[in-house]
Design a protein around this motif. Sequence first.
Motif, PDB file in Angstrom:
ATOM      1  N   HIS A  25     -84.094  10.424 114.011  1.00 18.74           N
ATOM      2  CA  HIS A  25     -84.493  11.821 114.405  1.00 18.74           C
ATOM      3  C   HIS A  25     -85.518  11.685 115.604  1.00 18.74           C
ATOM      4  O   HIS A  25     -86.252  10.733 115.424  1.00 18.74           O
ATOM      5  CB  HIS A  25     -84.764  12.685 113.337  1.00 18.74           C
ATOM      6  CG  HIS A  25     -83.855  13.173 112.416  1.00 18.74           C
ATOM      7  ND1 HIS A  25     -82.732  13.335 112.418  1.00 18.74           N
ATOM      8  CD2 HIS A  25     -84.227  12.894 110.963  1.00 18.74           C
ATOM      9  CE1 HIS A  25     -82.096  13.444 111.196  1.00 18.74           C
ATOM     10  NE2 HIS A  25     -82.920  13.302 110.361  1.00 18.74           N
ATOM     11  N   GLU A  31     -80.887  11.736 116.583  1.00 19.38           N
ATOM     12  CA  GLU A  31     -80.279  13.089 116.658  1.00 19.38           C
ATOM     13  C   GLU A  31     -81.688  13.871 117.365  1.00 19.38           C
ATOM     14  O   GLU A  31     -82.728  13.765 116.858  1.00 19.38           O
ATOM     15  CB  GLU A  31     -80.152  13.645 115.270  1.00 19.38           C
ATOM     16  CG  GLU A  31     -79.759  15.183 115.267  1.00 19.38           C
ATOM     17  CD  GLU A  31     -79.356  15.419 114.084  1.00 19.38           C
ATOM     18  OE1 GLU A  31     -79.592  16.684 113.795  1.00 19.38           O
ATOM     19  OE2 GLU A  31     -79.067  14.701 113.124  1.00 19.38           O
ATOM     20  N   ARG A  51     -83.818  17.040 118.404  1.00 16.41           N
ATOM     21  CA  ARG A  51     -84.338  18.347 117.963  1.00 16.41           C
ATOM     22  C   ARG A  51     -85.450  18.837 118.758  1.00 16.41           C
ATOM     23  O   ARG A  51     -86.471  18.088 118.916  1.00 16.41           O
ATOM     24  CB  ARG A  51     -84.659  18.231 116.383  1.00 16.41           C
ATOM     25  CG  ARG A  51     -84.888  19.755 115.991  1.00 16.41           C
ATOM     26  CD  ARG A  51     -85.217  19.767 114.552  1.00 16.41           C
ATOM     27  NE  ARG A  51     -86.434  19.143 114.121  1.00 16.41           N
ATOM     28  CZ  ARG A  51     -86.795  18.379 113.095  1.00 16.41           C
ATOM     29  NH1 ARG A  51     -86.170  18.223 112.228  1.00 16.41           N
ATOM     30  NH2 ARG A  51     -88.233  17.988 112.976  1.00 16.41           N
TER      31      ARG A  51
END
Length: 125
Positions: free
Chosen positions: A46, A88, A90
């Motif tokens: 992340h 990922e 965000r």
Amino acid sequence: MTSFRMQRINKELLREISILLQSEIKDERAKRAILIEVDCSKDLSHAKVYYTTLRKEDREEVQKGLDKASKLIRSILGRQMHLRQIPELRFEYDLVEEKARKLEAVLDSIKSKEDSKKEGPEESL
């Protein structure tokens, strides 16, 4: 404390995402984001991408544009960067600037109160 490698990855991700937002992404809402920092997890699963906008009113629209473009950005990063795993993404609005303004306002009010207290006794002499 992040390692030197993680700092380099964060800087490279910030640079590449900024370039992609300006050149590859067609959504005008996402282009209004000003990227501040990237904070990637150690396992590269992340990454939080902190951004701000010039106007507070644009915040929600820019967030929608970034959320829509995040998968495309990640896929392009996968082709461009030489990492085993692309995190990922965000996108999060950076509240540091707003907090700094509030803190500065509090400090200014304290200073003005102290200045008025100093002026008060001198006038009575």
